[in-house]
Motif scaffolding. Structure first.
Motif, short mmCIF file in Angstrom:
data_model
loop_
_atom_site.label_atom_id
_atom_site.label_comp_id
_atom_site.label_asym_id
_atom_site.label_seq_id
_atom_site.Cartn_x
_atom_site.Cartn_y
_atom_site.Cartn_z
N LYS A 94 1.06 -1.28 0.04
CA LYS A 94 -0.13 -0.06 0.00
C LYS A 94 0.86 1.22 0.11
O LYS A 94 2.06 1.12 0.47
CB LYS A 94 -1.11 0.06 1.17
N PHE A 123 -2.82 -3.85 8.05
CA PHE A 123 -3.28 -3.42 9.43
C PHE A 123 -4.77 -4.46 9.77
O PHE A 123 -4.77 -4.59 10.95
CB PHE A 123 -3.92 -2.03 9.47
N VAL A 157 7.75 9.33 12.87
CA VAL A 157 7.63 8.36 11.67
C VAL A 157 8.53 8.71 10.49
O VAL A 157 9.00 7.76 9.57
CB VAL A 157 6.17 8.18 11.37
N GLN A 161 11.23 6.64 7.49
CA GLN A 161 10.35 7.02 6.11
C GLN A 161 10.47 8.37 5.97
O GLN A 161 9.26 9.14 5.91
CB GLN A 161 9.27 6.33 6.31
N LEU A 164 7.63 10.36 3.73
CA LEU A 164 6.75 10.96 4.62
C LEU A 164 6.54 12.53 4.81
O LEU A 164 5.76 12.98 4.92
CB LEU A 164 6.27 9.82 5.46
N ASP A 174 -0.90 7.64 3.66
CA ASP A 174 0.25 6.76 4.14
C ASP A 174 -0.57 5.70 5.35
O ASP A 174 -0.29 4.80 5.76
CB ASP A 174 1.40 7.39 4.73
N LEU A 175 -1.12 6.45 6.29
CA LEU A 175 -1.75 5.65 7.59
C LEU A 175 -3.19 5.72 7.48
O LEU A 175 -3.77 4.55 7.81
CB LEU A 175 -0.91 6.58 8.78
N HIS A 178 -4.75 2.64 6.19
CA HIS A 178 -4.83 1.47 6.89
C HIS A 178 -6.16 1.31 7.96
O HIS A 178 -6.74 0.57 7.98
CB HIS A 178 -3.88 1.44 7.89
N TYR A 228 -0.35 12.35 13.65
CA TYR A 228 1.18 12.19 14.12
C TYR A 228 1.63 13.48 14.75
O TYR A 228 2.65 13.65 14.66
CB TYR A 228 1.87 11.84 12.82
N PHE A 237 1.97 4.66 19.44
CA PHE A 237 2.38 4.01 18.09
C PHE A 237 2.63 2.67 18.35
O PHE A 237 3.48 2.36 19.13
CB PHE A 237 3.53 4.74 17.58
N TRP A 284 7.20 -2.08 17.02
CA TRP A 284 6.76 -2.57 15.82
C TRP A 284 6.25 -3.87 15.53
O TRP A 284 5.63 -4.21 14.55
CB TRP A 284 7.93 -2.05 14.70
N ILE A 287 2.90 -4.57 13.95
CA ILE A 287 2.93 -4.43 12.60
C ILE A 287 3.91 -5.77 11.88
O ILE A 287 3.41 -6.28 10.70
CB ILE A 287 3.31 -3.15 12.13
O1 89V Z 1 2.19 1.88 6.96
C1 89V Z 1 3.23 2.29 6.81
O2 89V Z 1 3.10 2.53 5.68
C2 89V Z 1 4.06 3.23 7.69
C3 89V Z 1 3.23 3.57 9.06
C4 89V Z 1 2.77 2.23 9.71
C5 89V Z 1 4.49 3.80 10.08
O3 89V Z 1 2.45 4.76 9.20
O4 89V Z 1 4.07 4.33 7.11
#
Ligand code: 89V
Ligand code: NAD
Length: 340
Positions: A94, A123, A157, A161, A164, A174-175, A178, A228, A237, A284, A287
Motif C-alpha cells: 500500500k 493492518f 515516523v 520513512q 513521508l 500513508d496511515l 490502513h 502524528y 504508536f 513495531w 505491524i
Molecule cells: O504503514 C506504513 O506505511 C507506515 C506506518 C505504519 C508507520 O505509518 O508508514
C-alpha cells in the motif's frame, strides 16, 4: 513451493523478508533494488545471491511464480504491469497507487493475466485487530452501528520513512488508508465521506492530522481519526484504538492491546497483545507480525486457488476512500463515493 522475487529492499523490506522466511509454501529466491547498497544489505542478511538492479531482468532470468513489490508508490503501476506481462502472481505494498486510474489499470492487467493480485494492506491482519473483526463478525455485539477507529501519537515516523515528510499527501494516504481499511473490514463498504485535515508540524509538506466521518451502505457510521501530531504519553504508536457500539453490546480495543466486550452475557476482558516474534522489535512487533500473517494468507490463497481478502479489487474501495477524503477536505463537502 512457490518461488518469489522481492522488488524494493528499503526500510520495510526487511520485515517482508522475515515474513517470507516464516511462510510455509513460498521462498524468495531473487531480490531487486536500484540502490546497490540496499540490495547487498538484504542479500547478505537473508543469504540471497540472485541480486538484480533491474526488475525486468530479474523476471526474464528467474523462473518465478510471484513478485512481492515493496517499493514506494511511484513505481507500483509499472512494476505490477511488468509482473502481469510476465504471468506472475503479485503482492504489492500500500498505497496501491497515486491515482484511481493507475489502480484500475493495475487491477485490469493482473486480471488479464489470470493471476492473483493482493495488496499488502496489513493492518486488518494485526492479531489484535483480527480479534475484533472476528468478535464483530461472530455477532458478539449484535449489529454494529457506530465505530470509532483512532490512531494518534507524535511518534517520529519520518526518521525511518523520510519521504513521508516531503510528500504533499501524508497521513491519509500513508496511515489513514490502513485505518479506513479497518473500518471497512468492520462496518462494510462506504457510501459517503466527509473529512477535515490539518498540518500541525510546520516541518513537513503534507497533512499530519485527519478526521473522517464515514456513512456506510448499511446507513451506519464510523469516525476515523488519525494524527502524528498528538503529544500524548505514553506514546501508543502503532496501535489502533477501536470502539464499536452494536445493537446488543459494546466492544473496545484499548491501548496496551486490551480488548473489552460487554453484552447480555456480561463482560469479557482479554489481553490480545501480539506475540513478539524473534526477529521483531517493540513497538513495531504488532505491524511485523501482521506482515507474516498477510504473506501466509497470500501463499495459502495462491496454492488453494481461493480469493485473497485484500485483493486489488477489494483494496480499490479503500483507495477510493483516500481520494474522496482528500477531495472532501479540499472542497469542504461530503463526497459520495459513487462519483469516483
Ligand atoms: O504503514 C506504513 O506505511 C507506515 C506506518 C505504519 C508507520 O505509518 O508508514
Ligand atoms: P524505501 O524508500 O525505504 O524503500 C523502497 C526501495 O525501493 C528503495 O530502496 C528504492 O531504491 C527501491 N525502488 C524504488 N523503485 C524501484 C524500482 N523500480 N526497481 C527496483 N527498486 C526500486 O520505502 P519503504 O519505507 O520501505 O516503503 C516501501 C513501501 O512500503 C511503501 O509503499 C510504504 O508505504 C510501504 N510501507 C508499508 C508499511 C506497512 O505496515 N504496510 C510500513 C512501512 C512502509
Amino acid at each position: 513451493m512457490l518461488k518469489g522475487g522481492l522488488i524494493g529492499c528499503g526500510f520495510f523490506a526487511v520485515n517482508h523478508m522475515h515474513g517470507w522466511n516464516m511462510a510455509q509454501g513460498a521462498d524468495i529466491v531473487a531480490i531487486c533494488d536500484r540502490d546497490p547498497a540496499r540490495l547487498a544489505a538484504i542479500g547478505d542478511a537473508f543469504g540471497i545471491s540472485a541480486l538484480y538492479s533491474d526488475a525486468a531482468r530479474m523476471l526474464a532470468e528467474q523462473d518465478l511464480d510471484f513478485v512481492d513489490i515493496a517499493t514506494t508508490v511511484p513505481s507500483h503501476r509499472s512494476l505490477v504491469e511488468l509482473a502481469a506481462t510476465n504471468g506472475l502472481h503479485v503482492i504489492c505494498q500500500k498505497p496501491l497507487a497515486d491515482t484511481l486510474e493507475d489502480a484500475r489499470a493495475m487491477i485490469a492487467a493482473v486480471e488479464r493475466a489470470g493471476k492473483t493480485f493482493m495488496v499488502h494492506e496489513n493492518f486488518r491482519w494485526q492479531s489484535p485487530v483480527r480479534a475484533v473483526i472476528e468478535a464483530v463478525r461472530g455477532g458478539a455485539i449484535g449489529t454494529p452501528f457506530f465505530c470509532r477507529a483512532s490512531f494518534r501519537s507524535d511518534y517520529d515516523v519520518y526518521a525511518n520513512q523520510p519521504y513521508l515528510a516531503t510528500d504533499p499527501r501524508f497521513i491519509i494516504q500513508d496511515l489513514g488508508i490502513h485505518i479506513l481499511d479497518v473500518a471497512r473490514a468492520l462496518m462494510g463498504d462506504v457510501e459517503r465521506i466527509a473529512a477535515t485535515t490539518a498540518r500541525i508540524n510546520p516541518r513537513i509538506a503534507g497533512e499530519d492530522v485527519a478526521t473522517m466521518l464515514l456513512t456506510h451502505h448499511s446507513g451506519m457510521t464510523s469516525v476515523v481519526d488519525c494524527s502524528y501530531a498528538s503529544p500524548r504519553r505514553p506514546v501508543t504508536f502503532p496501535e489502533t484504538v477501536l470502539e464499536i457500539d452494536g445493537s446488543t453490546g459494546f466492544l473496545r480495543l484499548d491501548t496496551g492491546y486490551q480488548l473489552l466486550i460487554q453484552n447480555s452475557a456480561g463482560e469479557v476482558r482479554r489481553d490480545v497483545s501480539p506475540p513478539l516474534l524473534e526477529w521483531a522489535e517493540r513497538p513495531w512487533h504488532n505491524i511485523q507480525e501482521s506482515v507474516a500473517l498477510i504473506e501466509q494468507h497470500f501463499v495459502d490463497s495462491v496454492l488453494s486457488g481461493q480469493n485473497v481478502e485484500t485483493s486489488g479489487r477489494d483494496n480499490f474501495e479503500t483507495l477510493k476512500l483516500v481520494e474522496a477524503a482528500y477531495l472532501s477536505a479540499e472542497t469542504g463537502s461530503t463526497i459520495d463515493l459513487s462519483v469516483l
